[in-house]
Write an enzyme that holds these catalytic residues in place. Structure first.
Site, short mmCIF file in Angstrom:
data_model
loop_
_atom_site.label_atom_id
_atom_site.label_comp_id
_atom_site.label_asym_id
_atom_site.label_seq_id
_atom_site.Cartn_x
_atom_site.Cartn_y
_atom_site.Cartn_z
N ASP A 125 0.82 -1.21 0.00
CA ASP A 125 0.00 0.00 0.00
C ASP A 125 0.86 1.27 0.00
OD1 ASP A 125 -2.58 1.13 -0.11
OD2 ASP A 125 -2.63 1.46 2.05
N SER A 178 -7.32 12.29 -0.70
CA SER A 178 -7.34 10.97 -1.33
C SER A 178 -7.75 9.90 -0.33
CB SER A 178 -5.96 10.63 -1.90
OG SER A 178 -5.02 10.50 -0.85
N GLN A 208 -4.79 -1.26 -7.69
CA GLN A 208 -5.55 -0.45 -6.73
C GLN A 208 -6.20 0.72 -7.46
OE1 GLN A 208 -3.90 2.60 -3.85
NE2 GLN A 208 -4.25 0.92 -2.40
#
Length: 310
Positions: free
Chosen positions: A222, A244, A296
């Site tokens: 991530d 975000s 993602q």
């Protein structure tokens, strides 16, 4: 250093950081298929998405027997988790076959779901094999600046404009060491191609259990990913220009890899629009083996500047 030699204070600190991440990803079992994940010590604000993904994967892995190993996971972020309160992980055993098993995990805080994850497991077997993706030709980690050097440069450039929470995040010791090739978007406002390369590894050795190595790789996957989608736009979270949040996250584990050895994370972003950015990642060992692929999509919006601000 010989194994019998005493560790230096810095090495001891690195091992403590690594042990702390292992402890963070080691869940407490509250019933047969329910688990509790602890909070990141000293965490501020929202829970790091990689932590929730890795803990949910650990919950799924804890219900698997017969030597099966995770080969893929797909997760949706529903709400931002809050640092501090524990996270509950409820696991459903949707399928157990001879070769494959499937698990579904819901992560919740205070009874409210924050993430859904589905993971698939396979008993190891031989099969047709090819790798069409060559490893990128980039400088090795020894030729790149360390995390400490990059963070020091960031603090020097933007420290006075940072909030207390941002400064705490920048100065907090991290269990994952990252070394990036090329300019970082938070330091350079100049737009550039949405393609980046970073080496990462745990700062100290891990146990040999493959499950914890997969969990740490899931945790680290991530990092840097969503930021790839903003590289063409010359905007930065550090400068307060972006809002975000990750929307979903998928990982395919192709081969076993040690998370305490250098891995190259190549990311690119083929598209952004409609307030979203799509990102892909490929993870290689130092000898060029593709061990995982990542995808993602995240919400990315330009922050509205307050009237009267510079």
């Amino acid at each position: 250093m010989d194994s019998a030699s005493p560790a230096s204070p810095k090495e001891e600190t690195a091992q403590e950081l690594a042990n702390g991440l292992v402890e963070l990803l080691s869940l407490e079992r509250s019933s047969d298929d329910r688990f509790v994940g602890q909070a990141q010590p000293g965490g501020v604000g929202r829970v790091f998405g990689g932590q929730v993904i890795a803990q949910a994967l650990q919950a799924a892995q804890a219900t698997i027997a017969d030597g099966k190993q995770a080969h893929s996971l797909h997760a949706y972020f529903l709400r931002g988790g809050e640092e501090g309160p524990p996270i509950d992980y409820a696991t459903e055993r949707d399928f157990d076959g001879r070769s494959f098993s499937n698990r579904r995990v819901v992560a919740s805080q205070g009874g409210t779901p924050i993430l859904n994850l589905t993971a698939s497991f396979q008993r190891p077997e031989e099969g047709l094999s090819h790798q069409a993706a060559p490893m990128p030709d980039v400088p090795g980690p020894e030729d790149l600046p360390s995390d400490d050097e990059v963070r020091a440069k960031t603090l020097e450039a933007f420290g006075e404009k940072m909030s207390d929470a941002q400064r705490a995040l920048m100065t907090r010791p991290r269990p994952i060491e990252m070394r990036s090739s090329g300019r970082q978007h938070w330091l350079n406002p100049e737009p550039r191609e949405p393609h980046s390369f970073s080496w990462f590894r745990l700062v100290a050795p891990l146990p040999d259990d493959p499950a914890i190595h997969r969990a740490v790789i899931a945790y680290a996957s991530d990092y840097t990913l969503l930021g790839t989608a903003v590289l063409p736009h010359g905007l930065s979270w550090m400068r307060g220009e972006l809002i975000s949040a990750s929307l979903d996250h998928a990982i395919w584990f192709h081969a076993h890899a040690r998370a305490d050895e250098w891995l190259l994370y190549e990311t690119d972003s083929p598209w952004s629009g409609s307030g979203r950015g799509y990102n892909r990642g490929r993870i290689f060992t130092r000898d060029g083996v593709l061990v995982a692929s990542v995808a993602q999509e995240g919400m990315i919006r330009e922050a509205r500047r307050k009237k009267g601000s510079d």
